[in-house]
Design a protein around this motif. Structure first.
Motif, PDB file in Angstrom:
ATOM      1  N   GLN A  10       0.816  -1.205   0.000  1.00 14.70           N
ATOM      2  CA  GLN A  10       0.000   0.000   0.000  1.00 14.70           C
ATOM      3  C   GLN A  10       0.855   1.262   0.000  1.00 14.70           C
ATOM      4  O   GLN A  10       0.522   2.246  -0.642  1.00 14.70           O
ATOM      5  N   ASN A  11       1.965   1.225   0.748  1.00 17.31           N
ATOM      6  CA  ASN A  11       2.823   2.406   0.850  1.00 17.31           C
ATOM      7  C   ASN A  11       4.279   2.017   0.608  1.00 17.31           C
ATOM      8  O   ASN A  11       5.084   1.991   1.532  1.00 17.31           O
ATOM      9  N   PRO A  12       4.634   1.685  -0.630  1.00 15.92           N
ATOM     10  CA  PRO A  12       6.021   1.310  -0.910  1.00 15.92           C
ATOM     11  C   PRO A  12       6.948   2.510  -0.818  1.00 15.92           C
ATOM     12  O   PRO A  12       6.511   3.662  -0.923  1.00 15.92           O
ATOM     13  N   LEU A  13       8.238   2.236  -0.634  1.00 16.53           N
ATOM     14  CA  LEU A  13       9.225   3.308  -0.646  1.00 16.53           C
ATOM     15  C   LEU A  13       9.281   3.947  -2.028  1.00 16.53           C
ATOM     16  O   LEU A  13       9.244   5.171  -2.170  1.00 16.53           O
ATOM     17  N   LEU A  14       9.370   3.104  -3.064  1.00 13.57           N
ATOM     18  CA  LEU A  14       9.395   3.561  -4.458  1.00 13.57           C
ATOM     19  C   LEU A  14       8.220   2.945  -5.197  1.00 13.57           C
ATOM     20  O   LEU A  14       7.961   1.751  -5.077  1.00 13.57           O
ATOM     21  N   ARG A  15       7.548   3.765  -5.978  1.00 12.41           N
ATOM     22  CA  ARG A  15       6.428   3.289  -6.791  1.00 12.41           C
ATOM     23  C   ARG A  15       6.572   3.875  -8.197  1.00 12.41           C
ATOM     24  O   ARG A  15       6.553   5.093  -8.384  1.00 12.41           O
TER      25      ARG A  15
ATOM     26  N   VAL B 216       3.790   7.945 -13.604  1.00  8.01           N
ATOM     27  CA  VAL B 216       4.206   8.649 -12.389  1.00  8.01           C
ATOM     28  C   VAL B 216       5.265   7.829 -11.662  1.00  8.01           C
ATOM     29  O   VAL B 216       5.188   6.598 -11.617  1.00  8.01           O
ATOM     30  N   ILE B 217       6.258   8.529 -11.088  1.00  6.34           N
ATOM     31  CA  ILE B 217       7.242   7.902 -10.208  1.00  6.34           C
ATOM     32  C   ILE B 217       7.145   8.596  -8.858  1.00  6.34           C
ATOM     33  O   ILE B 217       7.278   9.820  -8.766  1.00  6.34           O
ATOM     34  N   GLU B 218       6.919   7.820  -7.807  1.00  7.68           N
ATOM     35  CA  GLU B 218       6.781   8.361  -6.457  1.00  7.68           C
ATOM     36  C   GLU B 218       7.819   7.738  -5.541  1.00  7.68           C
ATOM     37  O   GLU B 218       8.101   6.540  -5.626  1.00  7.68           O
ATOM     38  N   PHE B 219       8.363   8.566  -4.657  1.00 13.08           N
ATOM     39  CA  PHE B 219       9.318   8.117  -3.653  1.00 13.08           C
ATOM     40  C   PHE B 219       8.858   8.631  -2.296  1.00 13.08           C
ATOM     41  O   PHE B 219       8.654   9.837  -2.130  1.00 13.08           O
ATOM     42  N   MET B 220       8.656   7.714  -1.365  1.00  9.95           N
ATOM     43  CA  MET B 220       8.144   8.059  -0.034  1.00  9.95           C
ATOM     44  C   MET B 220       6.844   8.843  -0.140  1.00  9.95           C
ATOM     45  O   MET B 220       6.601   9.786   0.616  1.00  9.95           O
ATOM     46  N   GLY B 221       6.022   8.472  -1.118  1.00 15.85           N
ATOM     47  CA  GLY B 221       4.710   9.084  -1.274  1.00 15.85           C
ATOM     48  C   GLY B 221       4.682  10.383  -2.044  1.00 15.85           C
ATOM     49  O   GLY B 221       3.604  10.945  -2.261  1.00 15.85           O
TER      50      GLY B 221
END
Length: 268
Positions: free
Chosen positions: A3-8, A68-73
């Protein structure tokens, strides 16, 4: 998926020179403290994926045009490379990119250039030497004059000097003898376990990568076609034959394989 990965990384496409589509709908995750393998042949798109995450594409006239690339949300695909480093992502480039004219120690110290806690840099340098004692012995030798294995240790140690939360390792086994590859991978596992550094490992050496990773993605022609935990991938018939070279009848053309389930893209 977490649900809340470090990197997505969610459904990204990468285009070079405004016309060449290289990545097509790539989605992957790295959990906090995870060690994830990105596998595939040369030219599959592994390095491009890492450069998209660290935002090093612009130097090669590439860009993320979709997804999209997300890091720590937080979204990072629109940040510049320096900001990505400051947020805690450091890439170890393919091919042992060292500063040949610098000593080993000075090369390592360049990894701390963006840090503000300069009073802790010496402590972290000692930490690097504890993982790579060979570098401590060679600290005053110019990096261009040490062995390939030692140079690989330098570039990983330099990345560690930035105190990353996520390290992107691109083909660390390339050009190294098997014993050195084992030594490098053993240290990578220790860094992940003891320093809690999450690692995304891009490798052609699937057999070695699946020994150390907990989860893996397999890339082919700019797409992710298969993923799963490392044990499942090692036991998959097609992975064993076409990536691990384990088959009683020898390798066949990959185009003749039809029966494995290709990976479906996922979206938010």
């Amino acid at each position: 998926m977490n649900q809340n990965p470090l990197l997505r990384v969610n459904n990204i496409e990468v285009v070079y020179e405004h016309v060449i589509l290289v990545l097509k709908g790539v989605s992957l995750e790295v959990p906090e403290g995870g060690l994830v393998a990105l596998l595939g042949a040369n030219g599959a798109g592994k390095s491009t994926t890492l450069k998209a995450i660290s935002n090093l594409l612009r130097a090669e006239r590439g860009e993320v045009t979709k997804g999209v690339i997300e890091f720590m949300g937080n979204r990072i695909d629109r940040k510049d490379a320096a900001e990505v480093v400051r947020r805690g992502i450091v890439q170890v480039m393919e091919g042992r990119r060292k500063f040949e004219h610098l000593t080993v120690e000075d090369d390592l110290l360049t990894g701390a250039y963006s840090r503000r806690d300069t009073h802790l840099v010496k402590k972290d340098l000692d930490l690097v030497y504890s993982y790579f004692p060979r570098l401590a012995e060679r600290r005053n030798v110019k990096t261009g004059y040490i062995s390939g294995g030692e140079q690989q240790m330098v570039v990983i140690g330099r990345a560690l000097m930035a105190r990353p939360k996520l390290m992107l390792l691109d083909e660390p086994s390339m050009g190294l003898a098997p014993l050195l590859v084992q030594e490098i991978f053993d240290i990578v596992v220790r860094l992940n376990r003891e320093e809690k550094v999450a690692i995304l490992l891009a490798e052609q050496n699937a057999a070695m990568a699946l020994q150390v990773a907990r989860y893996g993605y397999i890339m082919e022609n700019g797409r992710l076609v298969l993923d799963g935990d490392a044990d499942t991938l090692r036991d998959n018939e097609d992975v064993r034959e076409f990536y691990l070279g384990l088959t009683e009848i020898g390798k066949k053309s990959y185009r003749n394989v039809k029966h494995y389930k290709r990976r479906k893209r996922w979206l938010t």
